[in-house]
Design an enzyme around this catalytic site. Structure first.
Site, PDB file in Angstrom:
ATOM      1  N   ASP A   1     -48.388 -67.597  37.210  1.00 40.08           N
ATOM      2  CA  ASP A   1     -48.187 -68.968  38.510  1.00 40.08           C
ATOM      3  C   ASP A   1     -49.491 -70.342  37.097  1.00 40.08           C
ATOM      4  O   ASP A   1     -50.513 -69.666  37.736  1.00 40.08           O
ATOM      5  CB  ASP A   1     -48.072 -68.737  39.967  1.00 40.08           C
ATOM      6  CG  ASP A   1     -47.209 -68.548  40.357  1.00 40.08           C
ATOM      7  OD1 ASP A   1     -46.125 -68.980  40.326  1.00 40.08           O
ATOM      8  OD2 ASP A   1     -47.708 -67.337  40.528  1.00 40.08           O
TER       9      ASP A   1
ATOM     10  N   SER B   1     -49.212 -61.032  46.339  1.00 37.09           N
ATOM     11  CA  SER B   1     -50.512 -59.923  47.636  1.00 37.09           C
ATOM     12  C   SER B   1     -49.405 -58.726  47.900  1.00 37.09           C
ATOM     13  O   SER B   1     -50.474 -57.955  48.262  1.00 37.09           O
ATOM     14  CB  SER B   1     -50.721 -61.163  48.693  1.00 37.09           C
ATOM     15  OG  SER B   1     -49.438 -61.568  49.556  1.00 37.09           O
TER      16      SER B   1
ATOM     17  N   GLY C   1     -47.769 -73.021  46.110  1.00 40.47           N
ATOM     18  CA  GLY C   1     -49.348 -73.649  45.597  1.00 40.47           C
ATOM     19  C   GLY C   1     -50.250 -72.745  46.351  1.00 40.47           C
ATOM     20  O   GLY C   1     -51.892 -72.405  45.301  1.00 40.47           O
TER      21      GLY C   1
ATOM     22  N   MET D   1     -50.961 -73.647  38.037  1.00 39.43           N
ATOM     23  CA  MET D   1     -50.813 -74.611  38.831  1.00 39.43           C
ATOM     24  C   MET D   1     -51.817 -75.515  38.304  1.00 39.43           C
ATOM     25  O   MET D   1     -53.009 -75.961  37.208  1.00 39.43           O
ATOM     26  CB  MET D   1     -51.401 -74.610  40.171  1.00 39.43           C
ATOM     27  CG  MET D   1     -49.947 -72.770  41.030  1.00 39.43           C
ATOM     28  SD  MET D   1     -50.492 -72.631  42.795  1.00 39.43           S
ATOM     29  CE  MET D   1     -52.337 -71.901  41.930  1.00 39.43           C
TER      30      MET D   1
ATOM     31  N   GLY E   1     -49.845 -65.912  49.549  1.00 38.72           N
ATOM     32  CA  GLY E   1     -50.253 -65.245  51.271  1.00 38.72           C
ATOM     33  C   GLY E   1     -49.307 -65.458  52.501  1.00 38.72           C
ATOM     34  O   GLY E   1     -49.062 -65.196  53.436  1.00 38.72           O
TER      35      GLY E   1
ATOM     36  N   MET F   1     -46.468 -75.125  37.833  1.00 38.76           N
ATOM     37  CA  MET F   1     -46.080 -76.245  39.093  1.00 38.76           C
ATOM     38  C   MET F   1     -46.621 -76.854  39.066  1.00 38.76           C
ATOM     39  O   MET F   1     -47.717 -77.124  39.168  1.00 38.76           O
ATOM     40  CB  MET F   1     -46.790 -74.792  40.292  1.00 38.76           C
ATOM     41  CG  MET F   1     -45.566 -73.762  41.019  1.00 38.76           C
ATOM     42  SD  MET F   1     -46.276 -72.573  42.241  1.00 38.76           S
ATOM     43  CE  MET F   1     -47.400 -71.686  41.849  1.00 38.76           C
TER      44      MET F   1
ATOM     45  N   ASP G   1     -39.375 -66.750  45.437  1.00 38.83           N
ATOM     46  CA  ASP G   1     -40.683 -66.482  45.308  1.00 38.83           C
ATOM     47  C   ASP G   1     -41.172 -66.625  46.261  1.00 38.83           C
ATOM     48  O   ASP G   1     -41.595 -68.113  47.079  1.00 38.83           O
ATOM     49  CB  ASP G   1     -41.423 -67.519  43.634  1.00 38.83           C
ATOM     50  CG  ASP G   1     -42.725 -67.354  43.504  1.00 38.83           C
ATOM     51  OD1 ASP G   1     -43.008 -66.727  44.036  1.00 38.83           O
ATOM     52  OD2 ASP G   1     -43.721 -67.531  42.914  1.00 38.83           O
ATOM     53  N   GLY G   2     -42.186 -66.017  47.364  1.00 37.90           N
ATOM     54  CA  GLY G   2     -43.158 -66.345  48.006  1.00 37.90           C
ATOM     55  C   GLY G   2     -42.344 -65.684  49.459  1.00 37.90           C
ATOM     56  O   GLY G   2     -41.768 -65.206  49.481  1.00 37.90           O
ATOM     57  N   GLY G   3     -43.832 -64.797  49.732  1.00 35.93           N
ATOM     58  CA  GLY G   3     -43.520 -64.539  50.927  1.00 35.93           C
ATOM     59  C   GLY G   3     -42.550 -62.551  51.213  1.00 35.93           C
ATOM     60  O   GLY G   3     -42.207 -62.500  52.112  1.00 35.93           O
TER      61      GLY G   3
ATOM     62  N   HIS H   1     -44.756 -62.539  35.908  1.00 32.37           N
ATOM     63  CA  HIS H   1     -44.967 -63.769  36.643  1.00 32.37           C
ATOM     64  C   HIS H   1     -46.402 -64.660  36.748  1.00 32.37           C
ATOM     65  O   HIS H   1     -47.452 -63.821  37.339  1.00 32.37           O
ATOM     66  CB  HIS H   1     -44.346 -64.194  37.998  1.00 32.37           C
ATOM     67  CG  HIS H   1     -43.923 -64.901  38.651  1.00 32.37           C
ATOM     68  ND1 HIS H   1     -42.236 -65.856  38.550  1.00 32.37           N
ATOM     69  CD2 HIS H   1     -44.313 -66.321  39.356  1.00 32.37           C
ATOM     70  CE1 HIS H   1     -43.004 -66.825  39.183  1.00 32.37           C
ATOM     71  NE2 HIS H   1     -43.553 -67.181  39.144  1.00 32.37           N
TER      72      HIS H   1
ATOM     73  N   HIS I   1     -44.770 -69.749  35.318  1.00 36.94           N
ATOM     74  CA  HIS I   1     -44.064 -71.001  36.674  1.00 36.94           C
ATOM     75  C   HIS I   1     -44.727 -71.909  36.526  1.00 36.94           C
ATOM     76  O   HIS I   1     -46.312 -71.707  36.681  1.00 36.94           O
ATOM     77  CB  HIS I   1     -43.813 -70.011  37.632  1.00 36.94           C
ATOM     78  CG  HIS I   1     -43.390 -70.936  39.233  1.00 36.94           C
ATOM     79  ND1 HIS I   1     -43.451 -70.660  40.024  1.00 36.94           N
ATOM     80  CD2 HIS I   1     -43.127 -72.080  39.218  1.00 36.94           C
ATOM     81  CE1 HIS I   1     -43.114 -71.143  41.067  1.00 36.94           C
ATOM     82  NE2 HIS I   1     -43.162 -72.411  40.488  1.00 36.94           N
TER      83      HIS I   1
END
Length: 210
Positions: A36, A199, A143, A38, A146, A69, A176-178, A34, A67
């Protein structure tokens, strides 16, 4: 029912040694890379662009999920497709022409993904669910790495799975995220197909034992 796959995010890797990071993905059950992208506009941070994707493409045969963004994603599809993307995921919030953008990605022979931010309801996707290949549920605000998962976003995974089964749609649901060892079970129980982890994966704290 297919076994969910792990898609580690290079955003949390050591940028000084991305070759090592990709080997870590291959050796620890990662099935997708994956990546990202940005732009400093759609999200405040800036990551990397097409030249980096092109340079690391030779390092692995794993599929690249780009991805975006970014604002104006329609201007970037051809660049990233030609650089070695296999999946290209853009944000629904970044363009008024999502359907046309999916067509553009398919014309390049790539899988088309559509991402939604935490504040965007699943209902906003209603007109494109029949033609998207991946729906990416952002379970944090995009964006930064962590962050802590937003529990209400996990319910979107279940909603999308129910819509898929009801209407015989073909998309995969990604999140995606957390995602860490404590929250992994929640997203798996919700029915996710693709788990993006950054992370937690790269610090060795995510145990993928499916």
């Amino acid at each position: 029912m297919k076994t969910p796959v792990l898609a580690p995010s290079l955003l949390s890797a050591d940028f000084c040694n991305l070759e090592k990071a990709i080997k870590q993905i291959e050796e620890n059950k990662g099935s997708v890379v994956h990546i990202d992208v940005m732009d400093g506009h759609f999200v405040p941070e800036i990551s990397y662009g097409e030249p980096l994707i092109r340079s690391i493409r030779r390092l692995t045969k794993l599929p690249f999920d780009i991805h975006l963004m970014t604002d104006n994603p329609e201007k970037q599809i051809d660049l990233f497709a030609d650089a070695g993307a296999d999946w290209i995921t853009f944000h629904l919030e970044a363009t008024p022409h999502a359907h046309r953008l999916i067509q553009q990605i398919h014309q390049k022979g790539k899988k088309a993904g559509v991402a939604i931010c935490p504040g965007t309801p699943v209902s906003a996707l209603s007109e494109i669910l029949d033609c998207a290949d991946i729906i990416l549920v952002m379970t944090v605000n995009p964006g930064w790495g962590g962050q802590t998962i937003i529990p209400a976003c996990v319910a979107k995974i279940t909603e999308l799975k129910e819509l898929k089964e009801k209407n015989n749609y073909q998309y995969q649901v990604s999140c995606d995220g957390g995602v860490n060892q404590d929250t992994l079970k929640d997203v798996l129980d919700a029915g996710v197909d693709v788990v993006v982890s950054g992370s937690c994966f790269f610090n060795g704290k995510l145990k993928w034992e499916l």
